[in-house]
Enzyme design. Structure first.
Site, short mmCIF file in Angstrom:
data_model
loop_
_atom_site.label_atom_id
_atom_site.label_comp_id
_atom_site.label_asym_id
_atom_site.label_seq_id
_atom_site.Cartn_x
_atom_site.Cartn_y
_atom_site.Cartn_z
N ASP A 11 -4.04 -12.90 3.74
CA ASP A 11 -5.36 -12.30 3.53
C ASP A 11 -5.99 -12.16 4.90
O ASP A 11 -6.35 -13.16 5.53
CB ASP A 11 -6.20 -13.19 2.62
CG ASP A 11 -7.56 -12.59 2.31
OD1 ASP A 11 -7.93 -11.58 2.96
OD2 ASP A 11 -8.26 -13.13 1.45
N LEU A 12 -6.14 -10.94 5.39
CA LEU A 12 -6.64 -10.72 6.74
C LEU A 12 -8.08 -11.21 6.92
O LEU A 12 -8.51 -11.41 8.06
CB LEU A 12 -6.55 -9.24 7.11
CG LEU A 12 -5.15 -8.72 7.44
CD1 LEU A 12 -5.20 -7.22 7.71
CD2 LEU A 12 -4.56 -9.45 8.63
N TYR B 97 -17.50 2.10 7.35
CA TYR B 97 -16.04 2.11 7.43
C TYR B 97 -15.57 2.64 8.78
O TYR B 97 -14.72 2.03 9.44
CB TYR B 97 -15.46 2.96 6.29
CG TYR B 97 -13.99 3.25 6.43
CD1 TYR B 97 -13.04 2.25 6.22
CD2 TYR B 97 -13.54 4.52 6.79
CE1 TYR B 97 -11.68 2.52 6.36
CE2 TYR B 97 -12.19 4.80 6.92
CZ TYR B 97 -11.27 3.79 6.71
OH TYR B 97 -9.93 4.06 6.85
N THR C 17 -10.35 -0.19 2.87
CA THR C 17 -10.39 1.27 2.79
C THR C 17 -11.39 1.82 1.78
O THR C 17 -11.43 3.02 1.53
CB THR C 17 -9.00 1.83 2.45
OG1 THR C 17 -8.55 1.25 1.21
CG2 THR C 17 -8.00 1.52 3.55
N GLY D 75 0.82 -1.20 0.00
CA GLY D 75 0.00 0.00 0.00
C GLY D 75 0.86 1.25 0.00
O GLY D 75 2.09 1.19 0.09
N GLN D 76 0.23 2.41 -0.10
CA GLN D 76 1.00 3.66 -0.14
C GLN D 76 1.76 3.90 1.16
O GLN D 76 2.90 4.38 1.15
CB GLN D 76 0.09 4.84 -0.46
CG GLN D 76 -1.07 5.07 0.47
CD GLN D 76 -1.99 6.19 -0.01
OE1 GLN D 76 -1.68 6.92 -0.95
NE2 GLN D 76 -3.12 6.32 0.65
N VAL D 77 1.16 3.53 2.30
CA VAL D 77 1.89 3.64 3.57
C VAL D 77 2.86 2.48 3.71
O VAL D 77 4.00 2.65 4.17
CB VAL D 77 0.90 3.67 4.76
CG1 VAL D 77 1.65 3.71 6.09
CG2 VAL D 77 -0.02 4.89 4.65
N TRP E 31 -6.73 11.82 5.54
CA TRP E 31 -6.45 12.41 4.23
C TRP E 31 -5.06 12.01 3.72
O TRP E 31 -4.25 12.83 3.29
CB TRP E 31 -6.57 13.94 4.31
CG TRP E 31 -7.95 14.45 4.59
CD1 TRP E 31 -8.94 13.82 5.29
CD2 TRP E 31 -8.51 15.70 4.19
NE1 TRP E 31 -10.08 14.59 5.35
CE2 TRP E 31 -9.85 15.76 4.69
CE3 TRP E 31 -8.02 16.79 3.49
CZ2 TRP E 31 -10.68 16.86 4.47
CZ3 TRP E 31 -8.85 17.89 3.28
CH2 TRP E 31 -10.17 17.91 3.76
#
Length: 298
Positions: A46-47, A135, A72, A10-12, A160
């Site tokens: 896979d969570l 969510y 997300t 992921g991005q993080v 954000w």
């Protein structure tokens, strides 16, 4: 130090692989077992399949688990409640249970969407929660399960989040801006745009120093803006760097003008003061952080 990083693609997660790599051995996971950014093979997890978590922890035997994986899709969660709760609530609950039993420290990311947005000053990590969406409810349930587990943990709420890779507002604006002369962007939701690298650098500081006290902390870039203000700053910054030939007109609209399945908080500015003081963190203003994000990628 051995670190198990969930959600390594992921991005993080991408930034965490960089920031945590200096601290020890990082074992990353993705659903496919492959890091799609060219990082090669990794562990598969896979969570949604809770029974696979314990064997992974037993095999890796980490000192830390950093969970950057989550469901997300905010709007889709309204019709996929079970999927959202499986990944955002049940999986963190099982993860925390195993960490508590194995003496493993846990760092977990959560969201500003646990608040209803009726606040008028930045939210403290001790303020009452009141999610508006499935969510938000699923992420809050995950927080609560971790808090009740007995594991040494730190939950970082953020908001954000963006980066120059992955799916996020910055990338969407640059794509749409290249296709259209005019964009309509919501101007009555307030928050603090936060780059993925800031979250990753802060995580490295936490792991380096250790958990001072288990609980929830907030971490966002300083200052605040609207999605409209963020969009204008993105185009201004990209234009100044020669990354785009022209900037589109960005027209302000209201949330009511852009209805979505999930309700979003109108005000979700978070106060990062607790975490900053606890770990000696320096947090840049959101606009400076945006400049730094473009500079780092360039």
């Amino acid at each position: 130090m051995k670190i198990l990083l969930l959600g390594g693609d992921g991005q993080v997660g991408f930034e965490l692989r960089r920031s945590l790599g200096a601290l020890g051995d990082v074992v990353a996971t993705t659903r496919s077992g492959v890091l799609n950014d060219g990082g090669g093979a990794c562990e598969a997890l896979d969570l949604a399949q809770l029974e696979t978590i314990a064997p992974l922890l037993q095999r890796v035997r980490p000192d830390w688990v950093v969970n950057a994986a989550a469901y997300t899709a905010v709007d889709r969660a309204e019709s996929e409640r079970d999927a959202a709760f499986a990944i955002n609530a049940a999986a963190p609950a099982r993860l925390a249970e195993l960490c508590a039993g194995g003496g493993i420290a846990l760092l977990h990311y959560s969201t500003d969407y646990v608040f209803d947005g009726r606040g008028t000053r930045p939210y403290l990590d001790t303020d009452p929660t009141a999610p508006l969406s499935v969510y938000g409810h699923s992420k809050l349930a995950g927080e609560q399960a971790i808090g009740a587990s007995g594991a040494r943990h730190l939950i970082l709420r953020t908001a954000w989040v963006y980066a120059t890779r992955g799916q996020n507002f910055l990338r969407t604006m640059l794509r749409l801006g290249a296709e259209r002369e005019e964009l309509r962007v919501v101007a009555d939701q307030h928050g603090s745009p936060t780059p993925a690298w800031l979250l990753a650098d802060a995580a490295a500081r936490v792991l380096e120093r250790g958990i001072a006290e288990s609980g929830v902390r907030h971490l966002v870039a300083a200052g605040q803006t609207t999605w409209h203000g963020f969009a204008e700053a993105i185009f201004e910054t990209a234009l100044a760097r020669g990354l785009i030939a022209r900037a589109p007109r960005v027209l302000p609209i209201t949330t009511a003008d852009y209805p979505t399945p999930a309700r979003r908080p109108a005000y979700s500015v978070l106060d990062s003061g607790h975490l900053r003081a606890e770990y000696g963190l320096s947090v840049p203003d959101w606009r400076d952080a945006l400049d730094a994000t473009f500079d780092r990628d360039g």
